[in-house]
Design an enzyme around this catalytic site. Structure first.
Site, PDB file in Angstrom:
ATOM      1  N   ILE A 152      60.444  42.393  78.845  1.00 22.76           N
ATOM      2  CA  ILE A 152      59.702  43.398  78.102  1.00 22.76           C
ATOM      3  C   ILE A 152      58.673  44.074  78.994  1.00 22.76           C
ATOM      4  O   ILE A 152      58.455  45.281  78.918  1.00 22.76           O
ATOM      5  CB  ILE A 152      58.988  42.766  76.887  1.00 22.76           C
ATOM      6  CG1 ILE A 152      59.898  41.782  76.151  1.00 22.76           C
ATOM      7  CG2 ILE A 152      58.439  43.831  75.959  1.00 22.76           C
ATOM      8  CD1 ILE A 152      61.212  42.370  75.699  1.00 22.76           C
ATOM      9  N   GLU A 153      58.033  43.292  79.845  1.00 24.44           N
ATOM     10  CA  GLU A 153      56.946  43.816  80.655  1.00 24.44           C
ATOM     11  C   GLU A 153      57.414  44.730  81.785  1.00 24.44           C
ATOM     12  O   GLU A 153      56.836  45.785  82.014  1.00 24.44           O
ATOM     13  CB  GLU A 153      56.142  42.647  81.254  1.00 24.44           C
ATOM     14  CG  GLU A 153      55.319  41.869  80.255  1.00 24.44           C
ATOM     15  CD  GLU A 153      54.124  42.662  79.766  1.00 24.44           C
ATOM     16  OE1 GLU A 153      53.762  43.667  80.392  1.00 24.44           O
ATOM     17  OE2 GLU A 153      53.549  42.279  78.727  1.00 24.44           O
ATOM     18  N   SER A 154      58.430  44.298  82.522  1.00 30.55           N
ATOM     19  CA  SER A 154      58.753  44.997  83.771  1.00 30.55           C
ATOM     20  C   SER A 154      60.237  45.045  84.084  1.00 30.55           C
ATOM     21  O   SER A 154      60.607  45.497  85.159  1.00 30.55           O
ATOM     22  CB  SER A 154      58.061  44.275  84.928  1.00 30.55           C
ATOM     23  OG  SER A 154      58.546  42.938  85.023  1.00 30.55           O
ATOM     24  N   TYR A 259      56.153  44.612  70.104  1.00 34.43           N
ATOM     25  CA  TYR A 259      56.168  43.726  71.266  1.00 34.43           C
ATOM     26  C   TYR A 259      56.865  42.400  70.972  1.00 34.43           C
ATOM     27  O   TYR A 259      57.806  41.998  71.679  1.00 34.43           O
ATOM     28  CB  TYR A 259      54.728  43.491  71.712  1.00 34.43           C
ATOM     29  CG  TYR A 259      54.562  42.845  73.060  1.00 34.43           C
ATOM     30  CD1 TYR A 259      54.892  43.513  74.230  1.00 34.43           C
ATOM     31  CD2 TYR A 259      54.041  41.560  73.170  1.00 34.43           C
ATOM     32  CE1 TYR A 259      54.704  42.927  75.471  1.00 34.43           C
ATOM     33  CE2 TYR A 259      53.844  40.966  74.403  1.00 34.43           C
ATOM     34  CZ  TYR A 259      54.184  41.657  75.546  1.00 34.43           C
ATOM     35  OH  TYR A 259      53.996  41.070  76.773  1.00 34.43           O
ATOM     36  N   ALA A 475      56.842  48.622  80.478  1.00 31.18           N
ATOM     37  CA  ALA A 475      57.916  48.908  81.424  1.00 31.18           C
ATOM     38  C   ALA A 475      58.875  49.913  80.818  1.00 31.18           C
ATOM     39  O   ALA A 475      59.272  49.799  79.687  1.00 31.18           O
ATOM     40  CB  ALA A 475      58.658  47.622  81.773  1.00 31.18           C
TER      41      ALA A 475
END
Length: 477
Positions: A152-154, A259, A475
């Protein structure tokens, strides 16, 4: 003593031999429907034992074998996960965050499931790092699905860099990175380092869980900020409403509201990839890399050469290094695949040349132009600009520290930690020849977190964390 032991052993053997008879006797004594033995049965009907006899028999816990089987199964499942065939099975065995099932989860699961190429790219990148993340989670007793959070982040890209200045797999902004002792200077940015950033992210997540007692709220706080989640909880409490993630979701910005469902979507796909038509790459359930201490300076190209790795592969495991030279020190580590670490050690022992070709130079006057410096140190302006990330049509301000090729006077002198930690760089726009007027424009100062290559731009900035100046970034898919 010997005689007692012999008697005890004999008694134990006798009880063991009688166990089937006792068990059958209990079954016969139990109230069961009468069933006639089939014609020609080889097993004669058992005669029920007298009540006086059965009263003297020890009470047997008939549920004990079931409990024992369940315990053995639980012990097997709660082992260190090393028995799993690959790392994905290892992750599945440690799922511990309660599932959510709503329309947002369905939406994101569908999005991922209909993009197998995206999943393939992301899992291929993850294959270098994910065992380490899982291992660190298990050391701390944390849910293993947190290893999927960089999806999820990057998208598991350690070079990911956002418009909000968040960097690395775990997308730390500079201020939060400093809060968790991630060094950011001209030579390295540990927000991108695999070991340091993972340690910081898991420490942060555990702190948030300790604060809220709920992993879904901890994840929301990782994205939105703990202050924001605390205020949302207080607001719902004042209204007499529940304070779980889904009850607070309407108070959250869209980024945070999506999220946890995104993580749930990835979790669903990893749990059962075949159901979604996804094929995960085989990732061995064992360490991909090992860490090697490096106490002296070494050029990145030389390190890759000694390890018999391409420069791209070396950078993929060591993305924290901003410059062509890796400054040595007590805490400096380079990561290499297991087999290449052996090659590195062997080749290093036979290396008969300097390990680093770079040193530093401090600009004392604004008159030191790039082309003048290049000539002085026997190189070209393009080499200096590339090594130091100096934009075209700019000059260096006085006080800037830059990398330059080593000379005979500095062949055996490493860059000190004091220089590495305190080096800054500032630029002024070059004035066109023959023109006057127009102030020189002062650009970036410090460049402590600049990358050695063009960073991956992640375009959507995150919400402010807790109303402070901390920002994170999402991201780009």
């Amino acid at each position: 003593m010997h005689e007692k032991t012999t008697k005890s052993t004999a008694l134990a053997a006798l009880l063991l031999a009688l166990t089937p008879v006792i068990s059958q006797a209990l079954e016969a004594a139990a109230p069961t429907p009468t069933v006639s033995a089939p014609y020609g049965s080889a097993s004669p009907a058992l005669m029920p034992m007298a009540a006086a006899v059965t009263a003297k028999l020890p009470t047997l816990d008939l549920a004990a074998p079931l409990r024992t089987d369940k315990l053995l199964k639980m012990n097997a499942e709660s082992s260190d996960g090393m028995k799993e065939a690959d790392v994905w099975g290892h992750i599945r065995s440690g799922y511990a965050i309660p599932d959510i099932d709503n329309q947002l989860v369905l939406k994101h699961t569908t999005w991922y499931a209909t993009r197998p190429d995206y999943i393939a790219r992301t899992t291929a990148r993850a294959s270098r790092y994910i065992f380490h993340v899982v291992q660190e989670l298990e050391k701390r007793g944390m849910p293993t699905e947190l290893a999927l959070l960089p999806f999820i982040e990057s998208a598991f890209n350690p070079q990911a860099f956002s418009s909000a200045n968040a960097a690395g797999m775990w997308q730390f902004v500079p201020a939060t990175g400093r809060d968790f002792n991630l060094k950011q200077n001209m030579f390295k940015d540990e927000r991108r380092g695999v070991l340091a950033s993972t340690d910081a992210a898991l420490t942060y997540l555990q702190r948030l869980y300790d604060m809220f007692g709920d992993w879904q709220l901890a994840l929301a706080a990782y994205n939105w900020g703990e202050g924001s989640v605390q205020r949302a909880i207080k607001k719902n409490q004042a209204l007499g409403k529940p304070t779980d993630f889904e009850s607070l979701a309407e108070l959250m910005p869209a980024e945070t509201r999506n999220y946890v469902p995104k993580l749930q979507a990835v979790k669903n796909i990893i749990a059962n990839p075949g159901q979604y038509g996804i094929t995960l790459p085989l990732v061995d359930n064992q360490p991909y890399f090992t860490a090697i201490d490096k106490t002296s300076d070494i050029d990145m190209t030389i390190a890759a050469q000694l390890a018999e790795l391409s420069l791209d592969e070396f950078k993929a495991l060591n993305p924290q290094f901003n410059r062509p030279v890796i400054t040595g020190g007590d805490k400096t580590k380079i990561l290499l695949p297991q087999e290449n670490a052996k090659k590195f050690t062997s080749n290093l022992a036979q290396w008969g040349h300097a390990l680093s070709t770079w040193t530093t130079h401090k600009i004392t006057s604004a008159r030191e132009r790039i082309d003048t410096l290049a000539s002085r140190f026997g190189t070209t302006p393009d080499v200096l600009r590339q090594a130091n990330n100096i934009p075209q049509k700019t000059s260096l301000a006085a006080g800037s520290t830059i990398l330059v090729p080593r000379t005979s006077a500095s062949l055996n002198v490493d860059i000190t930690s004091e220089i590495a930690d305190n080096a800054t760089m500032a630029f002024v726009a070059e004035r066109p020849e023959g023109k006057h007027g127009g102030k020189g424009l002062k650009l970036a100062r410090g460049q402590r977190a600049s990358a050695s290559a063009a960073p991956i731009s992640l375009v959507k900035a995150r919400v402010a964390r807790g109303g402070a100046t901390h920002h994170r970034a999402k991201a780009q898919r």
